[in-house]
Structures are given as structure tokens and as C-alpha cells.
Design a protein around this motif. Structure first.
Motif, PDB file in Angstrom:
ATOM      1  N   LEU A 193       0.764  -1.319  -0.178  1.00 54.17           N
ATOM      2  CA  LEU A 193      -0.080   0.056  -0.367  1.00 54.17           C
ATOM      3  C   LEU A 193       0.391   0.699   0.170  1.00 54.17           C
ATOM      4  O   LEU A 193       1.899   1.599   0.315  1.00 54.17           O
ATOM      5  CB  LEU A 193      -0.797  -0.279   1.534  1.00 54.17           C
ATOM      6  CG  LEU A 193      -2.605  -0.347   1.360  1.00 54.17           C
ATOM      7  CD1 LEU A 193      -2.876  -0.234   2.547  1.00 54.17           C
ATOM      8  CD2 LEU A 193      -2.921  -0.795   0.277  1.00 54.17           C
ATOM      9  N   TYR A 221      -5.650  -0.296   9.334  1.00 53.21           N
ATOM     10  CA  TYR A 221      -4.490   0.160   9.125  1.00 53.21           C
ATOM     11  C   TYR A 221      -4.293   1.740   9.591  1.00 53.21           C
ATOM     12  O   TYR A 221      -5.681   2.457   9.283  1.00 53.21           O
ATOM     13  CB  TYR A 221      -3.728   0.323   7.584  1.00 53.21           C
ATOM     14  CG  TYR A 221      -4.093   1.117   6.524  1.00 53.21           C
ATOM     15  CD1 TYR A 221      -5.522   1.331   5.954  1.00 53.21           C
ATOM     16  CD2 TYR A 221      -3.694   2.331   6.831  1.00 53.21           C
ATOM     17  CE1 TYR A 221      -5.742   1.436   4.346  1.00 53.21           C
ATOM     18  CE2 TYR A 221      -4.379   3.012   5.180  1.00 53.21           C
ATOM     19  CZ  TYR A 221      -4.833   2.394   4.358  1.00 53.21           C
ATOM     20  OH  TYR A 221      -6.308   4.186   3.357  1.00 53.21           O
ATOM     21  N   ALA A 239      -8.415  -2.297   4.329  1.00 51.79           N
ATOM     22  CA  ALA A 239      -8.465  -2.745   2.936  1.00 51.79           C
ATOM     23  C   ALA A 239      -8.086  -4.505   2.461  1.00 51.79           C
ATOM     24  O   ALA A 239      -8.155  -4.885   3.409  1.00 51.79           O
ATOM     25  CB  ALA A 239      -6.785  -2.248   2.556  1.00 51.79           C
ATOM     26  N   VAL A 249      -3.923  -5.420  -3.940  1.00 59.03           N
ATOM     27  CA  VAL A 249      -4.471  -5.059  -3.413  1.00 59.03           C
ATOM     28  C   VAL A 249      -5.623  -4.560  -3.853  1.00 59.03           C
ATOM     29  O   VAL A 249      -5.796  -4.432  -5.508  1.00 59.03           O
ATOM     30  CB  VAL A 249      -4.205  -3.391  -2.702  1.00 59.03           C
ATOM     31  CG1 VAL A 249      -5.844  -2.593  -2.109  1.00 59.03           C
ATOM     32  CG2 VAL A 249      -3.417  -2.955  -2.286  1.00 59.03           C
ATOM     33  N   ARG A 252     -10.001  -1.043  -0.945  1.00 58.54           N
ATOM     34  CA  ARG A 252      -9.058  -0.229   0.278  1.00 58.54           C
ATOM     35  C   ARG A 252     -10.519   0.951   0.569  1.00 58.54           C
ATOM     36  O   ARG A 252     -11.006   1.496  -0.332  1.00 58.54           O
ATOM     37  CB  ARG A 252      -7.855   0.157  -0.555  1.00 58.54           C
ATOM     38  CG  ARG A 252      -7.393   1.222   0.803  1.00 58.54           C
ATOM     39  CD  ARG A 252      -5.843   1.462  -0.295  1.00 58.54           C
ATOM     40  NE  ARG A 252      -5.338   2.774   0.827  1.00 58.54           N
ATOM     41  CZ  ARG A 252      -4.210   3.818   0.304  1.00 58.54           C
ATOM     42  NH1 ARG A 252      -3.326   3.560  -1.195  1.00 58.54           N
ATOM     43  NH2 ARG A 252      -2.885   4.105   1.731  1.00 58.54           N
ATOM     44  N   THR A 253     -10.311   1.113   1.356  1.00 60.73           N
ATOM     45  CA  THR A 253     -11.680   2.568   1.928  1.00 60.73           C
ATOM     46  C   THR A 253     -10.882   3.813   1.613  1.00 60.73           C
ATOM     47  O   THR A 253      -9.792   4.242   1.517  1.00 60.73           O
ATOM     48  CB  THR A 253     -11.901   3.120   3.111  1.00 60.73           C
ATOM     49  OG1 THR A 253     -10.408   3.095   4.235  1.00 60.73           O
ATOM     50  CG2 THR A 253     -12.143   1.235   3.951  1.00 60.73           C
ATOM     51  N   CYS A 321     -14.642  -1.178   1.923  1.00 68.22           N
ATOM     52  CA  CYS A 321     -13.938  -1.209   0.762  1.00 68.22           C
ATOM     53  C   CYS A 321     -14.018  -0.769  -0.247  1.00 68.22           C
ATOM     54  O   CYS A 321     -14.469  -2.143  -1.043  1.00 68.22           O
ATOM     55  CB  CYS A 321     -12.722  -2.362   1.644  1.00 68.22           C
ATOM     56  SG  CYS A 321     -11.425  -2.687   2.936  1.00 68.22           S
ATOM     57  N   VAL A 324     -10.243  -1.765  -5.870  1.00 72.08           N
ATOM     58  CA  VAL A 324      -9.497  -0.719  -6.224  1.00 72.08           C
ATOM     59  C   VAL A 324      -8.349  -1.224  -8.356  1.00 72.08           C
ATOM     60  O   VAL A 324      -8.234  -2.701  -8.022  1.00 72.08           O
ATOM     61  CB  VAL A 324      -8.106  -0.898  -5.619  1.00 72.08           C
ATOM     62  CG1 VAL A 324      -6.590  -0.400  -6.257  1.00 72.08           C
ATOM     63  CG2 VAL A 324      -8.144  -0.105  -4.436  1.00 72.08           C
ATOM     64  N   ASP A 329      -3.692   2.712  -8.297  1.00 71.97           N
ATOM     65  CA  ASP A 329      -3.405   2.201  -6.902  1.00 71.97           C
ATOM     66  C   ASP A 329      -1.751   3.403  -7.214  1.00 71.97           C
ATOM     67  O   ASP A 329      -0.490   3.049  -7.094  1.00 71.97           O
ATOM     68  CB  ASP A 329      -2.595   1.272  -6.989  1.00 71.97           C
ATOM     69  CG  ASP A 329      -2.527   1.044  -4.950  1.00 71.97           C
ATOM     70  OD1 ASP A 329      -3.068   1.880  -4.261  1.00 71.97           O
ATOM     71  OD2 ASP A 329      -2.076  -0.087  -4.369  1.00 71.97           O
TER      72      ASP A 329
END
Ligand code: BMA
Length: 329
Positions: A193, A221, A239, A249, A252-253, A321, A324, A329
């Protein structure tokens, strides 16, 4: 709208007042925060980071039958083997607990003369803790161990700290996947990330250990917004990482899921901090996957001063989430 993470009405659930006097080291401690969390039999356990008024750091176990009302033990944790390596070590802090079979591994940050390092201890009974080792190398922190091995190797997420170069990335803006055969020597496998400049999560670090779900590894996280003059704002998001290759990934929020809003999060030793570090999820199916309906108890440090609890379910965290596209990313 019900928030994805709902604060316990009993927050803060552990404060310095709950820590029994342990003279001469710990009397009327300044703060207790950033705990590791796990289940041990029927007991909910926290491994607290307790700070004395001399600003020394101690780890102390707290026990509960319901995950909310904790009794703090009357002795500090002694990690066997650490004394021999104590020279140049100032603090052992921010423990994360991962159970693998019948051993509980505690991965913690070690503040040394030269760098922050990641150490590992293990226990089978939460009475005796034995040092496995402390990694030597460049500055790194926020180490969290996966609960399963891959090809016989341990996996962890960690967060290297680099010196910020002119126009370069902010230090601490990348969570990395690493592997090890012995929990002491680690090999970086690649980034997972990235921090998002000028948004809520410019600097990032993994919170509790990754949780195995059928949709992927769920992680929570912390993200730090650094672009407000005078203060860094620590928040929490989530995530989902690919089960086979956690560097990928899946989701992810976009926004944070928890941010300092309550007085106990905004005011304290370090203001404006929510720092997720442990969670307990009871409902695990026969194949080891967390059930989507399963309750999540997320423990976090508030303002580097107290321990708080927020609740959710696995499914609600996963749903929060946003997908992605790796290319973006
Ligand atoms: C981080 C760590 C955490 C702490 C947070 C806020 O860098 O040191 O232990 O909770 O800062 O002060």
C-alpha cells in the motif's frame, strides 16, 4: 447512518487509573495505549503499552471475560532474553499479537540508539515470554505477522522509514510485504500500500494482524494526515489484499473509517490520534476463514493516552473497502 466502526459507550475502556501500582516502576502511570489483542481460551487478552511518569515503557497483560471490562495484571511482562540485548534499547512498544497453532507471537517495535527495529517474542501461556530475536537493519516499524505461513516462510507487513529526499516521497508512506524463515532475518518482497499525498492517509502503517476472509486478507491500517500545520491527524481505514499474493490490493477504503472526534481521542499526550493495533474476531469457520457475520472487536490507542474499543463485523468492514484498480493505486 450507522458507522462501520461503532465506538463502545464504555470508552475509554482502559486508562492509567486501571493499572495497579507496581512500585517502583509503575505508580500512577501517565498513559496506556496501542494494545495487542487476542483470545486465550475463553479469555480476551490485551497486551498494553503502559508508560510511566518517567516515560519508560512497559508491557502489561490485561484480561477480560467479555472483551470490554479488563483487569490489568499486577506485574509487567518480562521478555526472557531481552536483557542480554538491552544495550542501546530504550523502548519496546506497540505489540501486535498473532496466533500460529498454539503459539502466540508478539511482534513489537524497538526504539534503539540508531533506528527503530522490529522484534518478536513468543508465548504459549501469557506468563512466560521468550525473545525470538530483533531484526538488525534499516529503520522499520509497524510490523505485523500473518497467521499463516507461505511455502514454509513467515510473512509480515512492515513500514520502512526512509529519510525524506528533496521532492521524494514522505517517509513512512509505504507498507511492504516481507518474508522470513526465522522471524529475525527478513527479506522485502515488495510494496503493498502507498500513502496518498494530501489526503487522510499520507503516512501509513498496518494495524492488527491480517484477517483471513473468503474475499481476501482484511487489514485495518492507520493513516496520518500531515498537511495540517501544527498537528498530525492519525485515523484508521481498511484494505483487502489478495490471498495468494498479499502485495495485490483488491480494495481499500477511500475515506477513513475512524478519526479523532471524541474528546478522549482529540486531547491527551499526543492529540488527534486513533491508532488501531489489535482485534478479536471469534467467528472463524472450519477452514480458518472469518465469517462475514462475525463480530469484530477493534482495540485502539486514543491520543497516546488510553485504550478504546470500536465494534464492527467482518462483512461490514469488507463492504466498506472500495475496489481498487491496481493501475490506479
Ligand atoms: C507513531 C507511533 C505510535 C504512536 C503514534 C502517535 O509514530 O509512535 O506508537 O501512537 O505515532 O503518536
Amino acid at each position: 447512518m450507522i458507522p462501520v466502526l461503532v465506538r463502545s459507550s464504555d470508552n475509554p475502556i482502559v486508562t492509567g487509573f486501571d493499572v495497579p501500582a507496581m512500585p517502583p516502576d509503575l505508580v500512577d502511570p501517565t498513559s496506556v495505549f496501542n494494545p495487542g489483542a487476542t483470545k486465550f481460551g475463553d479469555l480476551y487478552l490485551l497486551l498494553l503499552r503502559v508508560q510511566s511518569r518517567g516515560r519508560r515503557t512497559f508491557l502489561v497483560v490485561a484480561e477480560s471475560e467479555n472483551g470490554r471490562d479488563f483487569d490489568v495484571r499486577r506485574d509487567t511482562v518480562r521478555i526472557e532474553g531481552l536483557d542480554e540485548k538491552a544495550e542501546g534499547i530504550h523502548h519496546v512498544f506497540d505489540p501486535r499479537i498473532t496466533r500460529i497453532d498454539d503459539t502466540w507471537y508478539v511482534m513489537f517495535a524497538v526504539d534503539t540508539d540508531t533506528a527503530c527495529r522490529i522484534g518478536v517474542a513468543r508465548t504459549t501461556d501469557f506468563e512466560r515470554f521468550e525473545l525470538v530475536g530483533i531484526e538488525q537493519g534499516p529503520d522499520v516499524r509497524n510490523g505485523v505477522l500473518f497467521p499463516t505461513l507461505r511455502d514454509g516462510k513467515f510473512l509480515r507487513l512492515d513500514r520502512p522509514n526512509r529519510i525524506q529526499l528533496a521532492d521524494g516521497p514522505t517517509t513512512g508512506d509505504e507498507i511492504v510485504l516481507s518474508e522470513s524463515e526465522d522471524l529475525v532475518h527478513w527479506q522485502a518482497l515488495g510494496p503493498v500500500l502507498h500513502g496518498r499525498p494530501r489526503l487522510w492517509d499520507e503516512r501509513i502503517g498496518a494495524g492488527p494482524p491480517p484477517l483471513l476472509t473468503r474475499r481476501g486478507w482484511l487489514i485495518v491500517y492507520h493513516g496520518v494526515a500531515t498537511h495540517f500545520s501544527g498537528t498530525n491527524i492519525y485515523q484508521a481505514g481498511a484494505a483487502v489484499l489478495d490471498l495468494d499474493d498479499p502485495r495485490r490490493v483488491i480494495a481499500r477504503t477511500r475515506d477513513n473509517l475512524l478519526e479523532p472526534r471524541k474528546l478522549y481521542e482529540m486531547v491527551g499526550q499526543v492529540p488527534n490520534v486513533v491508532f488501531p493495533s489489535g482485534w478479536i474476531v471469534d467467528d472463524i469457520d472450519a477452514d480458518g476463514f472469518a465469517s462475514e457475520d462475525g463480530r469484530v472487536l477493534l482495540y485502539y490507542g486514543a491520543a497516546d493516552t488510553s485504550v478504546c474499543l470500536a465494534k464492527s463485523t467482518v462483512g461490514r468492514l469488507l463492504d466498506a473497502c472500495d475496489p481498487v484498480d491496481r493501475a490506479d493505486d
